[in-house]
Design a protein around this motif. Sequence first.
Motif, PDB file in Angstrom:
ATOM      1  N   VAL A   1      22.570 -27.792  25.873  1.00  0.00           N
ATOM      2  CA  VAL A   1      22.887 -28.254  24.629  1.00  0.00           C
ATOM      3  C   VAL A   1      21.602 -27.752  23.928  1.00  0.00           C
ATOM      4  O   VAL A   1      20.273 -27.923  24.489  1.00  0.00           O
ATOM      5  N   ASP A   2      21.596 -26.839  22.614  1.00  0.00           N
ATOM      6  CA  ASP A   2      20.361 -26.405  22.126  1.00  0.00           C
ATOM      7  C   ASP A   2      20.017 -27.127  21.044  1.00  0.00           C
ATOM      8  O   ASP A   2      20.894 -27.966  20.479  1.00  0.00           O
ATOM      9  N   ASP A   3      18.800 -27.182  20.622  1.00  0.00           N
ATOM     10  CA  ASP A   3      18.226 -27.735  19.332  1.00  0.00           C
ATOM     11  C   ASP A   3      18.477 -29.445  19.535  1.00  0.00           C
ATOM     12  O   ASP A   3      18.531 -30.069  18.245  1.00  0.00           O
TER      13      ASP A   3
ATOM     14  N   LEU B   1      19.608 -12.774  18.227  1.00  0.00           N
ATOM     15  CA  LEU B   1      20.096 -11.803  17.376  1.00  0.00           C
ATOM     16  C   LEU B   1      19.263 -11.385  16.383  1.00  0.00           C
ATOM     17  O   LEU B   1      18.352 -12.104  15.837  1.00  0.00           O
ATOM     18  N   ARG B   2      19.156 -10.163  16.130  1.00  0.00           N
ATOM     19  CA  ARG B   2      18.410  -9.321  15.087  1.00  0.00           C
ATOM     20  C   ARG B   2      19.147  -8.389  14.422  1.00  0.00           C
ATOM     21  O   ARG B   2      19.665  -7.234  14.878  1.00  0.00           O
ATOM     22  N   SER B   3      19.279  -8.621  13.222  1.00  0.00           N
ATOM     23  CA  SER B   3      19.950  -7.876  12.154  1.00  0.00           C
ATOM     24  C   SER B   3      19.068  -6.803  11.381  1.00  0.00           C
ATOM     25  O   SER B   3      18.154  -7.170  11.182  1.00  0.00           O
TER      26      SER B   3
ATOM     27  N   ASP C   1      14.433 -29.484  20.541  1.00  0.00           N
ATOM     28  CA  ASP C   1      14.154 -28.546  19.154  1.00  0.00           C
ATOM     29  C   ASP C   1      12.637 -28.534  19.191  1.00  0.00           C
ATOM     30  O   ASP C   1      11.968 -29.560  19.180  1.00  0.00           O
ATOM     31  N   MET C   2      12.252 -27.440  18.422  1.00  0.00           N
ATOM     32  CA  MET C   2      10.912 -27.332  18.209  1.00  0.00           C
ATOM     33  C   MET C   2      10.265 -28.364  17.103  1.00  0.00           C
ATOM     34  O   MET C   2       9.179 -28.491  17.023  1.00  0.00           O
ATOM     35  N   SER C   3      11.218 -29.003  16.339  1.00  0.00           N
ATOM     36  CA  SER C   3      10.820 -29.663  15.387  1.00  0.00           C
ATOM     37  C   SER C   3      10.139 -31.338  16.349  1.00  0.00           C
ATOM     38  O   SER C   3       9.265 -31.751  15.609  1.00  0.00           O
TER      39      SER C   3
ATOM     40  N   CYS D   1      14.956 -15.367  30.024  1.00  0.00           N
ATOM     41  CA  CYS D   1      14.730 -15.161  28.702  1.00  0.00           C
ATOM     42  C   CYS D   1      15.929 -15.738  27.823  1.00  0.00           C
ATOM     43  O   CYS D   1      17.059 -15.673  28.338  1.00  0.00           O
ATOM     44  N   GLU D   2      15.663 -15.956  26.580  1.00  0.00           N
ATOM     45  CA  GLU D   2      16.780 -16.193  25.555  1.00  0.00           C
ATOM     46  C   GLU D   2      16.903 -14.839  24.489  1.00  0.00           C
ATOM     47  O   GLU D   2      16.110 -14.327  24.255  1.00  0.00           O
ATOM     48  N   ALA D   3      18.268 -14.566  24.668  1.00  0.00           N
ATOM     49  CA  ALA D   3      18.545 -13.586  23.719  1.00  0.00           C
ATOM     50  C   ALA D   3      18.897 -14.062  22.200  1.00  0.00           C
ATOM     51  O   ALA D   3      19.504 -15.074  22.202  1.00  0.00           O
TER      52      ALA D   3
HETATM   53  O1    G Z   1      18.178 -22.039  17.387  1.00  0.00           O
HETATM   54  P1    G Z   1      17.211 -21.545  18.483  1.00  0.00           P
HETATM   55  O2    G Z   1      16.605 -22.555  19.035  1.00  0.00           O
HETATM   56  O3    G Z   1      18.246 -20.565  19.348  1.00  0.00           O
HETATM   57  O4    G Z   1      16.368 -20.741  17.668  1.00  0.00           O
HETATM   58  C1    G Z   1      15.169 -20.057  18.232  1.00  0.00           C
HETATM   59  C2    G Z   1      14.456 -19.434  17.200  1.00  0.00           C
HETATM   60  O5    G Z   1      13.084 -19.952  17.101  1.00  0.00           O
HETATM   61  C3    G Z   1      14.146 -17.916  17.239  1.00  0.00           C
HETATM   62  O6    G Z   1      14.550 -17.426  15.780  1.00  0.00           O
HETATM   63  C4    G Z   1      12.783 -17.738  17.488  1.00  0.00           C
HETATM   64  O7    G Z   1      12.354 -16.687  16.617  1.00  0.00           O
HETATM   65  C5    G Z   1      12.105 -19.055  16.903  1.00  0.00           C
HETATM   66  N1    G Z   1      10.965 -19.369  17.685  1.00  0.00           N
HETATM   67  C6    G Z   1      10.815 -19.192  19.193  1.00  0.00           C
HETATM   68  N2    G Z   1       9.627 -19.827  19.594  1.00  0.00           N
HETATM   69  C7    G Z   1       8.973 -20.172  18.442  1.00  0.00           C
HETATM   70  C8    G Z   1       7.748 -20.714  18.475  1.00  0.00           C
HETATM   71  O8    G Z   1       6.766 -20.963  19.424  1.00  0.00           O
HETATM   72  N3    G Z   1       7.389 -21.241  16.937  1.00  0.00           N
HETATM   73  C9    G Z   1       8.286 -21.035  16.060  1.00  0.00           C
HETATM   74  N4    G Z   1       8.005 -21.432  14.745  1.00  0.00           N
HETATM   75  N5    G Z   1       9.480 -20.405  15.946  1.00  0.00           N
HETATM   76  C10   G Z   1       9.882 -20.145  17.308  1.00  0.00           C
END
Ligand code: G
Length: 244
Positions: A149-151, A41-43, A173-175, A37-39
């Motif tokens: 490497v993230d993103d 941060l939640r503020s 990256d999710m984009s 799992c990925e940790a």
């Molecule tokens: O930068 P990084 O890739 O570590 O950020 C992960 C961020 O992406 C977290 O804030 C998480 O809540 C968000 N996230 C994780 N999975 C998804 C998803 O399936 N869709 C969207 N829109 N955001 C996500």
Amino acid sequence: TVERTGDFASAFERALAGFRLAFQPIVRAETGEQYGCEALLRSFEPSLPHPGAVLRAAERLERVHELGRAIRSQAARILGSDVCPAGTLFLNLHPQDLADEQLLDVGAPLTAQASRIVLEITERASLDGVPDLHRRVERLRELGFRIAVDDLGAGYAGLSSFVVLQPDIVKIDMSLIRDVDSDPTRRKLVRSMADVCRDMGIQVVAEGIETQAERQVLIELGCDLLQGYLFGRPELMPSSEEGT
Ligand code: G
Ligand code: MN
């Protein structure tokens, strides 16, 4: 003004004292079983509500190392409990954390568990300011940490972080993941990244997967590990499990 700065510093102080880590599952593409799992941060400080706001405050107050150490010690406590039972914990580093000697210390809280840890370094920020970057990353690997490497695909550094860090793992990256099933350009980009990574022995994580269609295509494109709301949202664990 001084007073405003003081308010800002005390807001950061509260954020630092009260933050928690949330955990989002990362699963194996082939079997769907949990890999780790990925940790995140939640503020709970209302004036610094998002992780990015806390990090920017830490930067302005020159307290990035302090925040990083607090995150790592919370993560180490969690690894001692049953919260991430499936194994690997992915943890985000700020580029400045790489300059913190404590990260490289054999006696630091996370080091004993290094083989279970993947340190994520974002491609969004420049690594130019980190002194001895190569030596530090080598040292982390000697201690047993893996480097991700993230993103990837969202940053401004192009692929240079790839060369500098020689990562064990790459997170796309999710984009680039969003609508990958219906967009040929994204599909080609993800496929070529996955091909390069396979060739180099690097594991590929696809981030931000929300639909079965995205999941199916990403498996076909050769991603090894999958993360996103489809598999699970980041969840705070009950504070009783944080232990001591
Ligand atoms: O930068 P990084 O890739 O570590 O950020 C992960 C961020 O992406 C977290 O804030 C998480 O809540 C968000 N996230 C994780 N999975 C998804 C998803 O399936 N869709 C969207 N829109 N955001 C996500
Ligand atoms: Mn991350």
